[in-house]
Design a protein around this motif. Structure first.
Motif, PDB file in Angstrom:
ATOM      1  N   SER A  28      -2.234   9.785   4.101  1.00  0.00           N
ATOM      2  CA  SER A  28      -1.650   8.554   4.902  1.00  0.00           C
ATOM      3  C   SER A  28      -2.779   7.401   4.943  1.00  0.00           C
ATOM      4  O   SER A  28      -3.758   7.723   5.481  1.00  0.00           O
ATOM      5  N   PRO A  29      -2.344   6.306   4.968  1.00  0.00           N
ATOM      6  CA  PRO A  29      -3.019   5.089   5.060  1.00  0.00           C
ATOM      7  C   PRO A  29      -3.178   4.778   6.583  1.00  0.00           C
ATOM      8  O   PRO A  29      -4.124   3.766   6.916  1.00  0.00           O
ATOM      9  N   ARG A  30      -2.100   5.126   7.198  1.00  0.00           N
ATOM     10  CA  ARG A  30      -1.917   4.948   8.679  1.00  0.00           C
ATOM     11  C   ARG A  30      -2.669   5.855   9.695  1.00  0.00           C
ATOM     12  O   ARG A  30      -2.071   6.221  10.777  1.00  0.00           O
ATOM     13  N   GLN A  31      -3.958   6.109   9.128  1.00  0.00           N
ATOM     14  CA  GLN A  31      -4.690   6.819  10.318  1.00  0.00           C
ATOM     15  C   GLN A  31      -6.291   6.480  10.002  1.00  0.00           C
ATOM     16  O   GLN A  31      -6.610   5.812   8.979  1.00  0.00           O
ATOM     17  N   LEU A  32      -6.986   6.569  10.918  1.00  0.00           N
ATOM     18  CA  LEU A  32      -8.409   6.453  10.881  1.00  0.00           C
ATOM     19  C   LEU A  32      -9.038   7.554  10.179  1.00  0.00           C
ATOM     20  O   LEU A  32      -9.080   8.975  10.639  1.00  0.00           O
ATOM     21  N   ILE A  33      -9.463   7.350   8.823  1.00  0.00           N
ATOM     22  CA  ILE A  33      -9.989   8.457   8.230  1.00  0.00           C
ATOM     23  C   ILE A  33     -11.257   7.897   7.326  1.00  0.00           C
ATOM     24  O   ILE A  33     -11.382   6.970   7.169  1.00  0.00           O
ATOM     25  N   VAL A  57       0.879  -1.097   0.020  1.00  0.00           N
ATOM     26  CA  VAL A  57       0.164  -0.094   0.143  1.00  0.00           C
ATOM     27  C   VAL A  57       0.845   1.257  -0.052  1.00  0.00           C
ATOM     28  O   VAL A  57       1.775   1.514   1.031  1.00  0.00           O
ATOM     29  N   LEU A  58       0.574   2.040  -0.928  1.00  0.00           N
ATOM     30  CA  LEU A  58       1.375   3.381  -1.178  1.00  0.00           C
ATOM     31  C   LEU A  58       0.733   4.547  -0.183  1.00  0.00           C
ATOM     32  O   LEU A  58       1.315   5.132   0.723  1.00  0.00           O
ATOM     33  N   HIS A  59      -0.686   4.710  -0.543  1.00  0.00           N
ATOM     34  CA  HIS A  59      -1.316   5.990   0.301  1.00  0.00           C
ATOM     35  C   HIS A  59      -2.813   5.821   0.031  1.00  0.00           C
ATOM     36  O   HIS A  59      -3.170   4.928  -0.835  1.00  0.00           O
ATOM     37  N   LEU A  60      -3.625   6.524   0.305  1.00  0.00           N
ATOM     38  CA  LEU A  60      -4.910   6.894   0.039  1.00  0.00           C
ATOM     39  C   LEU A  60      -5.065   8.225  -0.923  1.00  0.00           C
ATOM     40  O   LEU A  60      -4.340   9.151  -0.586  1.00  0.00           O
ATOM     41  N   VAL A  72      -7.575   3.379  -2.083  1.00  0.00           N
ATOM     42  CA  VAL A  72      -6.388   2.813  -1.687  1.00  0.00           C
ATOM     43  C   VAL A  72      -5.554   2.673  -3.019  1.00  0.00           C
ATOM     44  O   VAL A  72      -6.019   2.016  -4.060  1.00  0.00           O
ATOM     45  N   ARG A  73      -4.214   3.134  -3.049  1.00  0.00           N
ATOM     46  CA  ARG A  73      -3.309   2.832  -4.166  1.00  0.00           C
ATOM     47  C   ARG A  73      -2.172   1.928  -3.594  1.00  0.00           C
ATOM     48  O   ARG A  73      -1.611   2.218  -2.581  1.00  0.00           O
TER      49      ARG A  73
END
Length: 389
Positions: A18-23, A5-8, A34-35
């Motif tokens: 960032s994908p490392r957050q509750l969003i 996973v690269l990013h959102l 998701v990319r």
């Protein structure tokens, strides 16, 4: 988190998150996607998916957010039958027709895929109380996966939701809130609860991961057809996450070299009493106007406006697809026909796809030589009250 996973990425403004957050949504109020590093995935999977993996949606773990995590919240979702509907095809004069039967999922509908992925990601990212507006099946799926994860689930449903859906949610431990109104009214109450009670909203396309679970519909379909795609896919559309997810899967598989660039014509089916996508498609508009006084006995299609409407309409137009409205009477009649000819007890939304197919054959849009896939999104057992007459 899956290392691929690269990013959102925002589906509208393309802003990176960032994908490392509750969003939930991008600040521009549009869905996030998701990319992946598909070059790295391709190097890791030179021969596509390995044949010895279990036939669940997690078979495609390199293309799902948690990757090879051992903390997957799963009840065995995915791996649903692709039924070769030969008798039905012959009755319609078609060469090949399949029915993808999502009623075989845990909780009896395709919603299991998206909620498994969403709950799997929400828990490690810090969510403790999940909430969803639901016409029925999404609520049952959230209740099931939240129970397995040890999380609290709040399900907001229209008061006239099918009884089986309400009972399912209550039995699985969710706190059910019945609302005098439609799913959009339920959504507004969830939004208030997010602000006041700190719930995390897992509504359709309002967080990034339900679409990833639904994406596996496309991955699975391609594998079941030996890594090719049909000419036409007919899909019942309320929120439209599955349609958007499949289109995303097709693009990712093409970049991986698993399929070629040919795409199916994507057909969206809605109820005549609630058809915002059909109206916007026919009028050439990029977004839908909310449908007033939405009314249909197919609970999953009673969605006055979908947040991802612009994505759905773009896919229909890119694919040379279509949008078709059918009546409740037509969808229930064709659900019975699918049962008589193929032995499948489908939901009204599944029956709607056959009703649409018949219209498309009559108009010449679907040709006798076309290979067609219909999606049945849930089990008819959840709608016994509609089939009693």
């Amino acid at each position: 988190m899956n290392p691929f996973v690269l990013h959102l990425e925002c589906s509208a403004c393309a802003k990176i998150h960032s994908p490392r957050q509750l969003i939930n949504l991008c600040p521009c109020e549009n869905p996030l996607l998701v990319r992946y590093d598909l070059s790295a995935v391709k190097a890791s999977l030179p021969h596509k998916v390995q044949g010895n993996r279990p036939h669940t949606m997690w078979r495609y773990r390199e293309l799902l957010p948690p990757g090879n995590s051992q903390t997957t919240i799963s009840l065995g979702e995915g791996g649903t039958p692709l039924v070769d509907a030969g008798r039905l095809a012959a009755s319609l004069g078609l060469s090949r027709l399949w029915i993808k039967d999502e009623g075989a999922n845990p909780t009896g509908s395709f919603k299991a895929r998206g909620l498994s992925a969403a709950v799997t990601m929400a828990k490690p990212l810090g969510a403790e109380r999940l909430a969803v507006p639901s016409a029925g099946n999404a609520g049952g799926a959230l209740a099931a996966y939240a129970a397995q994860a040890g999380l609290q689930a709040h399900v907001f449903m229209p008061r006239d939701v099918p009884p089986a859906n309400r009972i399912e949610c209550e039995t699985l431990g969710a706190q059910v809130h019945l609302v005098d109104g439609l799913i959009t009214d339920c959504g507004r109450l969830v939004a208030q609860g997010v602000k006041v009670n700190g719930w995390f909203d897992v509504a359709t396309l309002k967080e990034p991961y339900r679409i990833e679970g639904k994406k596996t519909l496309g991955l699975e379909l391609a594998e079941q057809l030996q890594w090719r795609l049909p000419d036409v896919i007919i899909y019942p559309t309320g929120g439209g996450t599955g349609l958007v997810g499949m289109w995303k899967a097709f693009d990712e598989m093409r970049q991986l070299g698993w399929i070629d660039s040919r795409r199916p014509k994507m057909v969206s089916v809605q109820a005549a009493g609630c058809a915002p996508v059909v109206r916007a498609f026919e009028q050439g508009k990029p977004r839908c106007e909310p449908w007033s006084a939405a009314a249909t006995r197919a609970a999953g299609l009673r969605v006055p406006r979908a947040i991802g409407d612009f994505l759905i309409l773009e896919i229909l137009r890119q694919s040379g697809g279509a949008a078709v409205a059918v009546t409740d009477e037509e969808m229930l009649a064709e659900a019975r026909a699918m049962g008589r000819l193929e032995g499948l007890f489908v939901c009204p939304e599944g029956g709607a796809t056959l009703a649409a197919l018949k219209k498309l054959i009559r108009s010449g849009y679907v040709r006798p030589s076309d290979e067609v896939v219909l999606f049945n999104t849930g089990s008819g057992l959840k709608y016994l009250h509609l089939f009693e007459a």
